[in-house]
Structures are given as C-alpha cells and as structure tokens.
Design an enzyme around this catalytic site. Structure first.
Site, PDB file in Angstrom:
ATOM      1  N   THR A  87       8.650  -0.963 -13.812  1.00 19.09           N
ATOM      2  CA  THR A  87       8.599  -1.995 -14.854  1.00 19.09           C
ATOM      3  C   THR A  87       8.833  -1.295 -16.185  1.00 19.09           C
ATOM      4  OG1 THR A  87       6.941  -3.188 -13.577  1.00 19.09           O
ATOM      5  CG2 THR A  87       7.205  -3.827 -15.881  1.00 19.09           C
ATOM      6  N   LYS A 162      10.220 -10.316 -14.800  1.00 16.67           N
ATOM      7  CA  LYS A 162       8.921  -9.669 -14.523  1.00 16.67           C
ATOM      8  C   LYS A 162       7.953  -9.855 -15.703  1.00 16.67           C
ATOM      9  CE  LYS A 162       5.941  -6.483 -13.013  1.00 16.67           C
ATOM     10  NZ  LYS A 162       5.144  -6.557 -11.814  1.00 16.67           N
TER      11      LYS A 162
HETATM   12  P1  NAD Z   1       2.192   5.943 -10.808  1.00 20.73           P
HETATM   13  O1  NAD Z   1       1.838   6.481 -12.139  1.00 20.73           O
HETATM   14  O2  NAD Z   1       1.220   6.031  -9.687  1.00 20.73           O
HETATM   15  O3  NAD Z   1       3.579   6.614 -10.294  1.00 20.73           O
HETATM   16  C1  NAD Z   1       4.619   7.013 -11.142  1.00 20.73           C
HETATM   17  C2  NAD Z   1       5.033   8.403 -10.711  1.00 20.73           C
HETATM   18  O4  NAD Z   1       6.178   8.805 -11.464  1.00 20.73           O
HETATM   19  C3  NAD Z   1       3.952   9.461 -10.970  1.00 20.73           C
HETATM   20  O5  NAD Z   1       3.550  10.048  -9.749  1.00 20.73           O
HETATM   21  C4  NAD Z   1       4.615  10.465 -11.922  1.00 20.73           C
HETATM   22  O6  NAD Z   1       4.274  11.807 -11.653  1.00 20.73           O
HETATM   23  C5  NAD Z   1       6.093  10.201 -11.639  1.00 20.73           C
HETATM   24  N1  NAD Z   1       6.946  10.631 -12.755  1.00 20.73           N
HETATM   25  C6  NAD Z   1       6.782  10.408 -14.079  1.00 20.73           C
HETATM   26  N2  NAD Z   1       7.793  10.950 -14.790  1.00 20.73           N
HETATM   27  C7  NAD Z   1       8.620  11.517 -13.869  1.00 20.73           C
HETATM   28  C8  NAD Z   1       9.837  12.247 -13.970  1.00 20.73           C
HETATM   29  N3  NAD Z   1      10.406  12.490 -15.157  1.00 20.73           N
HETATM   30  N4  NAD Z   1      10.408  12.712 -12.825  1.00 20.73           N
HETATM   31  C9  NAD Z   1       9.833  12.467 -11.621  1.00 20.73           C
HETATM   32  N5  NAD Z   1       8.678  11.792 -11.468  1.00 20.73           N
HETATM   33  C10 NAD Z   1       8.087  11.316 -12.572  1.00 20.73           C
HETATM   34  O7  NAD Z   1       2.615   4.416 -11.068  1.00 20.73           O
HETATM   35  P2  NAD Z   1       2.729   3.263  -9.956  1.00 20.73           P
HETATM   36  O8  NAD Z   1       1.448   2.502  -9.881  1.00 20.73           O
HETATM   37  O9  NAD Z   1       3.369   3.817  -8.721  1.00 20.73           O
HETATM   38  O10 NAD Z   1       3.755   2.275 -10.702  1.00 20.73           O
HETATM   39  C11 NAD Z   1       5.136   2.604 -10.799  1.00 20.73           C
HETATM   40  C12 NAD Z   1       5.845   1.479 -11.531  1.00 20.73           C
HETATM   41  O11 NAD Z   1       5.660   0.247 -10.835  1.00 20.73           O
HETATM   42  C13 NAD Z   1       5.325   1.261 -12.956  1.00 20.73           C
HETATM   43  O12 NAD Z   1       6.423   0.998 -13.790  1.00 20.73           O
HETATM   44  C14 NAD Z   1       4.405   0.046 -12.815  1.00 20.73           C
HETATM   45  O13 NAD Z   1       4.320  -0.703 -14.011  1.00 20.73           O
HETATM   46  C15 NAD Z   1       5.101  -0.727 -11.717  1.00 20.73           C
HETATM   47  N6  NAD Z   1       4.209  -1.583 -10.916  1.00 20.73           N
HETATM   48  C16 NAD Z   1       3.021  -1.088 -10.464  1.00 20.73           C
HETATM   49  C17 NAD Z   1       2.190  -1.923  -9.710  1.00 20.73           C
HETATM   50  C18 NAD Z   1       0.868  -1.406  -9.191  1.00 20.73           C
HETATM   51  O14 NAD Z   1       0.072  -2.232  -8.712  1.00 20.73           O
HETATM   52  N7  NAD Z   1       0.600  -0.111  -9.219  1.00 20.73           N
HETATM   53  C19 NAD Z   1       2.580  -3.237  -9.441  1.00 20.73           C
HETATM   54  C20 NAD Z   1       3.818  -3.693  -9.894  1.00 20.73           C
HETATM   55  C21 NAD Z   1       4.634  -2.854 -10.641  1.00 20.73           C
END
Ligand code: NAD
Length: 297
Positions: A87, A162
C-alpha cells in the site's frame, strides 16, 4: 516461470510460500529478514529480480518501493512484469509505473485487503491499477494468492481504490464504536444493539462481520484481546495516505481528516500501537465526553 519476491514481512512471507506451493520457482529478498525455507534466498533486490518473469514487491511504503524500483528496473528483462502489492501513495505508484514503462516493463499496482490471515489462506482481494493486458496475464498469480482481483483502471487506480475503501472503513469503525459506547452509557445491552443495527440501516461490515465488542457477532480481534487483525497503526498509515491524496486533488474529506487525527492520537499518545483498529471501542469506553480532543491533537 520464475518469480522474484521482494519484501518478506508479515504479508510477503505467506504470499511467497503460497506461490511456491503452487509450483512456482520463487527467489526472495528482504532487507532485514531471511527467506522462508521454501523460497530461494538471494543477496539483493537486484539479484532476486534478475532473470525473473514477474517481480512482486510487498514493502512498507512508497519510499521503499521507489528505492527497490531503482535497484531492480535496470536489471529486469524487457516485457516482464512488476507487481507491487504494497500500500503506497498514488503518486509513487504512477511514477514507478512510468519508470517501468520506460524500461519496457509492465507495472501493476495491486494493493490488497484481507490482512495476514488472508495472505496465509491465499484469500486476499487485489485492487489492481495498470494495463488490462497485464491484469489478464497475472490473473493466475492473483488466483493463487487471493480469492478476488478487480481491475480498477490505469496506474494508481488500485492504490486509489485501497485508500478510499480504508478511509470509509476507518470512519465506519469510529462511528460504530461511538454508537456502541453511547449505547453503553444509555444502559442499552450491546447484544441488543447488535441485533438491531446488524439488520437495520446502521449495518456495516464493521458491525456485522468485525464487531468491535467482544462476545458479539462472528469472532473478531475483539474476542482475542484486540490482537490484530488489522492494526491501528496500519489504519493510521492508510488514513494518512487518503489525506495526502485528498490534498493533492483538492477533495473535501472532513471525516477522513477527523479519522486520521483520532487514529494518530490513539496510536501516538494513547497506547493504541500494537492493538487492532477496533480497539477504538475500549478507548471510547475508558473516556468521558471531551469535545476538544480532535482539535487539540
Ligand atoms: P512488514 O513491515 O511486515 O513487511 C515489509 C518488509 O519489507 C519488511 O520485512 C522489510 O524488511 C522489507 N523491506 C523494507 N525495505 C526493503 C527494501 N528496500 N528491500 C527489501 N526489503 C525491504 O509489512 P507487512 O505487514 O508485510 O505489509 C506490507 C504491505 O502490505 C504494507 O504496504 C502494508 O500497508 C500492506 N498491508 C498490510 C496488511 C497487514 O495486515 N499487515 C494488510 C493490507 C495491506
């Protein structure tokens, strides 16, 4: 078919595993985490993307997406696909899509709803922006990670869908919690309120499927001490994105603005961090009437 998967956090990890379980060869990279066993570990985002037919990103925000795009677009082959499921703000989605197009790569923005449980179960909903041809080509991929994919329009349309959905959701959650708390104070039984509202004009997904009161309606995070689910800080992130977009296009969103201020207050100064966004209900229950709250935040 080879898939590069970048960002293996709460959401990316199970999504990548579902692709492996469906028979795809997945090469993963995360800045801070190692890959799950099933996914082949690479040493950089560029390494995961090189030679891939599709690169999927699942990153925290627009800044991370821009950074990763800078690293991977130069090594991706022409006519391959970049599928961003994070997102992020609409502007970033459009700009990265433009940079991808300049490298003959088709980019789709495809944020999801369904949370971690949906990622694990392969039952996410994808809201997709970008070319129709790209959408059709990736339908089998959406079908593995999700139960539904909607093509919303050109680049950025998925992110727009979204943030509009989640602005409505955040406002509805606050409204539902306010109503339940007022009912409490008026001495109305919560179950009775649920029985009326869930079949009357105040019904909503929040009330009917995700009731913020423990012990009422189908099981929800309220029944698990408000453990997320969908965290208050992720709701705050999406409300901020909605207000950033509203500013950009000069849209009047007074309730979205108020919802952003209230979730900011809840997360940043009222111990809401780490709780589900439905923990707004105990937050109201623990307070007396205070009309100045939002203006002061
Ligand atoms: P998270 O923080 O658990 O995972 C994101 C990952 O990206 C992390 O492990 C981080 O180390 C990695 N990362 C960051 N910068 C990076 C880079 N330059 N290179 C490689 N890896 C990198 O977040 P999440 O909960 O998995 O959410 C991911 C996305 O999905 C977000 O944008 C969030 O808004 C969206 N989202 C999350 C949920 C939820 O319930 N968790 C629901 C809908 C949407």
């Amino acid at each position: 078919m080879r898939i590069g998967f970048i960002g293996l956090g709460h959401m990316g990890r199970p999504m990548a595993c579902n692709l492996v379980a469906a028979g795809y060869e997945v090469f993963g990279f995360d800045l801070h985490l190692s890959c799950p066993e099933e996914v082949q570990q690479t040493i950089s985002a560029a390494d995961a993307a090189a030679g891939a037919d599709i690169v999927i990103t699942m990153l925290p925000d627009g800044a991370a997406l821009r950074k990763v795009a800078e690293e991977i677009l130069p090594v991706m082959r022409a006519s391959t696909c970049l599928l961003d499921c994070s997102t992020v703000d609409v502007e970033t989605a459009r700009e990265v899509a433009k940079a991808a197009k300049a490298a003959s790569i088709d980019m789709l923005d495809a944020p999801v709803s369904g949370g971690i449980a949906g990622a694990e179960a392969g039952s996410l909903t994808f809201m997709v922006g970008g070319s129709e041809a790209g959408f059709v080509q990736l339908e089998p991929i959406f079908a593995i990670m999700g139960q539904k994919a909607v093509h919303c329009g050109d680049s950025g349309a998925g992110q727009a869908a979204k943030i509009c959905n989640n602005m409505i959701l955040g406002i509805t959650m606050i409204g539902t919690c306010e109503g339940m708390n007022l009912a409490d104070r008026l001495g109305l039984d919560r179950q009775k309120l649920f029985d009326v509202v869930s079949t009357s004009s105040g019904y909503s997904w929040v009330m009917n499927a995700y009731c913020p009161a423990p012990g009422i309606g189908p099981k929800s995070p309220a029944d698990n001490a408000y453990k997320p689910g969908f965290s208050a800080e992720l709701m705050l992130k999406d409300l901020r994105l909605s207000q950033q977009a509203a500013t950009l296009v000069d849209a009047d969103t007074p309730l979205g603005q108020a919802a952003e201020a209230l979730y900011a207050q809840f997360v940043e100064t009222e111990n809401g961090r780490g709780l589900d966004f439905s923990a707004m209900l105990p937050r109201f229950a623990n307070r007396k009437r205070q009309t100045q709250d939002i203006e002061d935040a």
